[in-house]
Each structure stands twice: as structure tokens, then as C-alpha cells.
Design a protein around this motif. Sequence first.
Motif, PDB file in Angstrom:
ATOM      1  N   MET A 172      44.901  38.137  47.128  1.00  0.00           N
ATOM      2  CA  MET A 172      43.277  38.260  47.529  1.00  0.00           C
ATOM      3  C   MET A 172      43.106  40.099  48.513  1.00  0.00           C
ATOM      4  SD  MET A 172      41.298  35.442  49.890  1.00  0.00           S
ATOM      5  CE  MET A 172      41.215  35.730  51.655  1.00  0.00           C
ATOM      6  N   VAL A 173      42.248  39.963  47.981  1.00  0.00           N
ATOM      7  CA  VAL A 173      41.651  41.563  48.519  1.00  0.00           C
ATOM      8  C   VAL A 173      40.819  40.912  49.833  1.00  0.00           C
ATOM      9  CG1 VAL A 173      40.082  43.706  48.148  1.00  0.00           C
ATOM     10  CG2 VAL A 173      41.548  42.414  46.442  1.00  0.00           C
ATOM     11  N   ARG A 174      41.033  42.082  50.688  1.00  0.00           N
ATOM     12  CA  ARG A 174      40.779  42.230  51.435  1.00  0.00           C
ATOM     13  C   ARG A 174      40.409  43.385  52.519  1.00  0.00           C
ATOM     14  NH1 ARG A 174      44.727  43.139  55.532  1.00  0.00           N
ATOM     15  NH2 ARG A 174      46.817  42.129  54.321  1.00  0.00           N
ATOM     16  N   TRP A 175      39.690  44.291  53.756  1.00  0.00           N
ATOM     17  CA  TRP A 175      40.061  44.812  54.289  1.00  0.00           C
ATOM     18  C   TRP A 175      40.924  44.786  54.659  1.00  0.00           C
ATOM     19  CZ3 TRP A 175      36.663  48.699  52.612  1.00  0.00           C
ATOM     20  CH2 TRP A 175      35.633  47.849  52.283  1.00  0.00           C
ATOM     21  N   ALA A 176      41.286  46.665  55.456  1.00  0.00           N
ATOM     22  CA  ALA A 176      42.702  46.389  55.710  1.00  0.00           C
ATOM     23  C   ALA A 176      42.655  46.683  57.319  1.00  0.00           C
ATOM     24  CB  ALA A 176      43.339  48.003  55.602  1.00  0.00           C
ATOM     25  N   ASP A 177      44.105  45.834  58.243  1.00  0.00           N
ATOM     26  CA  ASP A 177      43.394  45.384  59.420  1.00  0.00           C
ATOM     27  C   ASP A 177      44.129  47.107  60.014  1.00  0.00           C
ATOM     28  OD1 ASP A 177      43.199  43.031  59.391  1.00  0.00           O
ATOM     29  OD2 ASP A 177      45.474  42.608  59.423  1.00  0.00           O
ATOM     30  N   SER A 178      43.653  47.692  61.294  1.00  0.00           N
ATOM     31  CA  SER A 178      44.360  49.221  61.316  1.00  0.00           C
ATOM     32  C   SER A 178      45.454  49.251  61.565  1.00  0.00           C
ATOM     33  CB  SER A 178      43.938  49.064  63.261  1.00  0.00           C
ATOM     34  OG  SER A 178      44.041  48.193  63.475  1.00  0.00           O
ATOM     35  N   SER A 179      46.414  47.640  62.286  1.00  0.00           N
ATOM     36  CA  SER A 179      48.051  47.677  61.949  1.00  0.00           C
ATOM     37  C   SER A 179      48.362  48.131  60.961  1.00  0.00           C
ATOM     38  CB  SER A 179      48.408  46.704  62.912  1.00  0.00           C
ATOM     39  OG  SER A 179      48.062  45.501  62.408  1.00  0.00           O
ATOM     40  N   GLU A 180      47.650  47.621  59.794  1.00  0.00           N
ATOM     41  CA  GLU A 180      48.612  47.742  58.069  1.00  0.00           C
ATOM     42  C   GLU A 180      48.254  49.443  57.804  1.00  0.00           C
ATOM     43  OE1 GLU A 180      48.227  43.967  56.587  1.00  0.00           O
ATOM     44  OE2 GLU A 180      45.643  44.954  56.802  1.00  0.00           O
ATOM     45  N   LEU A 181      47.542  50.254  58.532  1.00  0.00           N
ATOM     46  CA  LEU A 181      47.731  51.770  57.585  1.00  0.00           C
ATOM     47  C   LEU A 181      48.131  52.822  58.072  1.00  0.00           C
ATOM     48  CD1 LEU A 181      44.365  52.235  59.634  1.00  0.00           C
ATOM     49  CD2 LEU A 181      44.377  51.463  57.177  1.00  0.00           C
ATOM     50  N   THR A 191      41.601  56.555  59.967  1.00  0.00           N
ATOM     51  CA  THR A 191      41.706  56.064  61.252  1.00  0.00           C
ATOM     52  C   THR A 191      41.221  54.516  61.029  1.00  0.00           C
ATOM     53  OG1 THR A 191      39.795  57.713  61.803  1.00  0.00           O
ATOM     54  CG2 THR A 191      42.112  58.123  62.225  1.00  0.00           C
ATOM     55  N   ASP A 192      40.425  54.537  60.012  1.00  0.00           N
ATOM     56  CA  ASP A 192      38.802  53.511  59.643  1.00  0.00           C
ATOM     57  C   ASP A 192      38.860  51.799  58.329  1.00  0.00           C
ATOM     58  OD1 ASP A 192      36.809  51.737  60.137  1.00  0.00           O
ATOM     59  OD2 ASP A 192      35.617  53.346  59.514  1.00  0.00           O
ATOM     60  N   PRO A 193      40.209  50.942  59.385  1.00  0.00           N
ATOM     61  CA  PRO A 193      40.319  50.132  58.669  1.00  0.00           C
ATOM     62  C   PRO A 193      38.947  50.072  57.412  1.00  0.00           C
ATOM     63  CG  PRO A 193      40.620  49.566  60.868  1.00  0.00           C
ATOM     64  CD  PRO A 193      40.363  50.962  60.958  1.00  0.00           C
ATOM     65  N   ASP A 194      37.874  50.086  58.086  1.00  0.00           N
ATOM     66  CA  ASP A 194      37.032  49.698  57.058  1.00  0.00           C
ATOM     67  C   ASP A 194      36.262  50.009  56.071  1.00  0.00           C
ATOM     68  OD1 ASP A 194      36.653  48.013  59.331  1.00  0.00           O
ATOM     69  OD2 ASP A 194      34.554  48.448  60.003  1.00  0.00           O
ATOM     70  N   THR A 195      37.806  51.027  56.017  1.00  0.00           N
ATOM     71  CA  THR A 195      36.853  52.158  54.562  1.00  0.00           C
ATOM     72  C   THR A 195      38.759  51.591  53.557  1.00  0.00           C
ATOM     73  OG1 THR A 195      38.745  54.253  55.779  1.00  0.00           O
ATOM     74  CG2 THR A 195      36.131  54.287  55.942  1.00  0.00           C
ATOM     75  N   VAL A 196      39.358  50.773  53.356  1.00  0.00           N
ATOM     76  CA  VAL A 196      40.453  50.335  53.105  1.00  0.00           C
ATOM     77  C   VAL A 196      40.620  48.941  52.656  1.00  0.00           C
ATOM     78  CG1 VAL A 196      42.690  50.776  52.548  1.00  0.00           C
ATOM     79  CG2 VAL A 196      41.434  51.897  54.706  1.00  0.00           C
ATOM     80  N   LEU A 197      40.281  47.955  51.569  1.00  0.00           N
ATOM     81  CA  LEU A 197      40.506  48.103  51.153  1.00  0.00           C
ATOM     82  C   LEU A 197      42.348  47.192  50.257  1.00  0.00           C
ATOM     83  CD1 LEU A 197      37.776  47.239  48.718  1.00  0.00           C
ATOM     84  CD2 LEU A 197      38.037  45.595  50.553  1.00  0.00           C
ATOM     85  N   GLU A 226      45.554  44.442  49.525  1.00  0.00           N
ATOM     86  CA  GLU A 226      46.066  43.273  48.564  1.00  0.00           C
ATOM     87  C   GLU A 226      47.131  43.112  49.247  1.00  0.00           C
ATOM     88  OE1 GLU A 226      44.504  41.375  44.872  1.00  0.00           O
ATOM     89  OE2 GLU A 226      46.930  41.169  44.399  1.00  0.00           O
ATOM     90  N   GLY A 227      47.710  41.685  49.751  1.00  0.00           N
ATOM     91  CA  GLY A 227      48.839  41.602  49.691  1.00  0.00           C
ATOM     92  C   GLY A 227      49.144  41.310  51.394  1.00  0.00           C
ATOM     93  N   ARG A 228      49.942  41.033  51.617  1.00  0.00           N
ATOM     94  CA  ARG A 228      50.207  40.881  53.470  1.00  0.00           C
ATOM     95  C   ARG A 228      52.097  41.220  53.356  1.00  0.00           C
ATOM     96  NH1 ARG A 228      46.777  39.887  57.401  1.00  0.00           N
ATOM     97  NH2 ARG A 228      44.594  38.806  56.793  1.00  0.00           N
ATOM     98  N   PRO A 229      52.219  42.293  53.608  1.00  0.00           N
ATOM     99  CA  PRO A 229      52.079  43.522  53.858  1.00  0.00           C
ATOM    100  C   PRO A 229      51.446  44.231  52.276  1.00  0.00           C
ATOM    101  CG  PRO A 229      54.413  44.319  54.038  1.00  0.00           C
ATOM    102  CD  PRO A 229      53.817  42.047  53.290  1.00  0.00           C
ATOM    103  N   PRO A 230      50.495  44.698  52.487  1.00  0.00           N
ATOM    104  CA  PRO A 230      49.654  45.051  51.626  1.00  0.00           C
ATOM    105  C   PRO A 230      50.680  46.327  50.650  1.00  0.00           C
ATOM    106  CG  PRO A 230      48.344  45.970  53.479  1.00  0.00           C
ATOM    107  CD  PRO A 230      49.700  45.367  54.061  1.00  0.00           C
ATOM    108  N   ALA A 231      50.512  44.522  48.596  1.00  0.00           N
ATOM    109  CA  ALA A 231      51.334  46.091  47.559  1.00  0.00           C
ATOM    110  C   ALA A 231      50.321  47.154  47.137  1.00  0.00           C
ATOM    111  CB  ALA A 231      51.541  44.541  46.995  1.00  0.00           C
ATOM    112  N   GLY A 232      49.158  47.119  47.822  1.00  0.00           N
ATOM    113  CA  GLY A 232      48.525  47.861  47.646  1.00  0.00           C
ATOM    114  C   GLY A 232      46.606  48.210  47.823  1.00  0.00           C
ATOM    115  N   PHE A 233      45.950  49.159  48.020  1.00  0.00           N
ATOM    116  CA  PHE A 233      44.927  49.689  48.576  1.00  0.00           C
ATOM    117  C   PHE A 233      43.946  50.505  47.583  1.00  0.00           C
ATOM    118  CE2 PHE A 233      47.890  53.740  49.536  1.00  0.00           C
ATOM    119  CZ  PHE A 233      46.444  54.923  49.530  1.00  0.00           C
ATOM    120  N   ALA A 234      42.722  50.472  47.610  1.00  0.00           N
ATOM    121  CA  ALA A 234      41.525  51.286  47.360  1.00  0.00           C
ATOM    122  C   ALA A 234      40.712  52.071  48.551  1.00  0.00           C
ATOM    123  CB  ALA A 234      40.462  50.835  46.607  1.00  0.00           C
ATOM    124  N   LEU A 235      40.606  53.147  49.183  1.00  0.00           N
ATOM    125  CA  LEU A 235      40.492  53.671  49.965  1.00  0.00           C
ATOM    126  C   LEU A 235      38.793  53.859  49.599  1.00  0.00           C
ATOM    127  CD1 LEU A 235      40.358  55.881  52.635  1.00  0.00           C
ATOM    128  CD2 LEU A 235      41.702  57.118  51.441  1.00  0.00           C
TER     129      LEU A 235
END
Length: 161
Positions: free
Chosen positions: A1-10, A42-48, A50-59
Motif C-alpha cells: 500500500m502506498v503511503r506518505w513516508a515517516d521521518s524515521s524511514e528517510l 528532510t520533509d517526509p510529506d514529499t515522499v510516497l 510502499e512497504g515496511r520497510p519501504p521497497a520503493g519511493f517517489a519523491l
Amino acid sequence: MVRWADSSELAGLVAVELAADRLFEQVGIVFPAGTTMIEEVTDPDTVLVEGRPPAGFALVGWVDGNLHLEQLAVSPESMRRGIGGRLVAAVGDHALASGAPAVTLTTYRDVPWNAPWYERHGYSVMPSSEWGPELEKLVERERELGIEVAPRVVMRRLTTG
């Protein structure tokens, strides 16, 4: 499921980007040192993600009033599972919900998992005559960083009609 990143994941996304970037070596593209994009986020609200931990991202960011896909990366071991497609769809959904007329991006023209892949997801090459001033500066900055080591294009997908 795609979601916004948590700051701890960046911080962990750097490994995803670097692993995905190494795939370009197969087509003779080696990125210059210091061009990893996610390291500076530095802003997790700019990063989508998928996965925990994330297997992919979109900035994402904003360029000339359009949502701009700055970087899309999927861990090589997680590729070919639809993660990139779901991330791109989520970017489009976010653009539509935010009122952006389009999503823009820059990519390699001839790399199979770049421009041809985005075309299959509804993107088309955007002629330079339609670039706004921020997009022109972004393309010039990529050239200065040495990212344009193979032919690149700007692409766009309208959010409506």
C-alpha cells in the motif's frame, strides 16, 4: 500500500536509491558522485513509499505549478511487482487532489525502464517550448550536476482529460 513516508524511514531510502541507480550501469550510465537526491530530503510529506520497510519511493515537489516527480526508485529485489506503477499512480492521484494541472518529470529517453515505461503510464514528451522557467532551471541544473550522461527528455501527464 502506498503511503506518505515517516521521518524515521528517510535515511533508509538512500540504500533503495543507490541500489536502483546501480541498475543503470547495465546500459552504460554511471551517475556522478553527489547526485543522490533522497539524502537531502528532510520533509517526509514529499515522499510516497510502499512497504515496511519501504521497497520503493517517489519523491515529489512543485515546478511551475505542476507536481514534479523528482525521483522514483524501487529496490532491485522488489522490482517487477508493480511497486513503481502503484507509486506513479499515487503521484497522479496526489496531483489531482492538490489541483495540479499535470505531473512533470525528467528521465532518460532510451532507457527501457525510463521514458518508455513512463509512456506506458500515460506520460508524453513535453516540448521545450512548453517548459516554464522553473523547469528550464531544473533541466539546466541536472546538466551542471552531470546527470545528462545520455539523452534525456522532459515528460508530462495531465491530471484531467
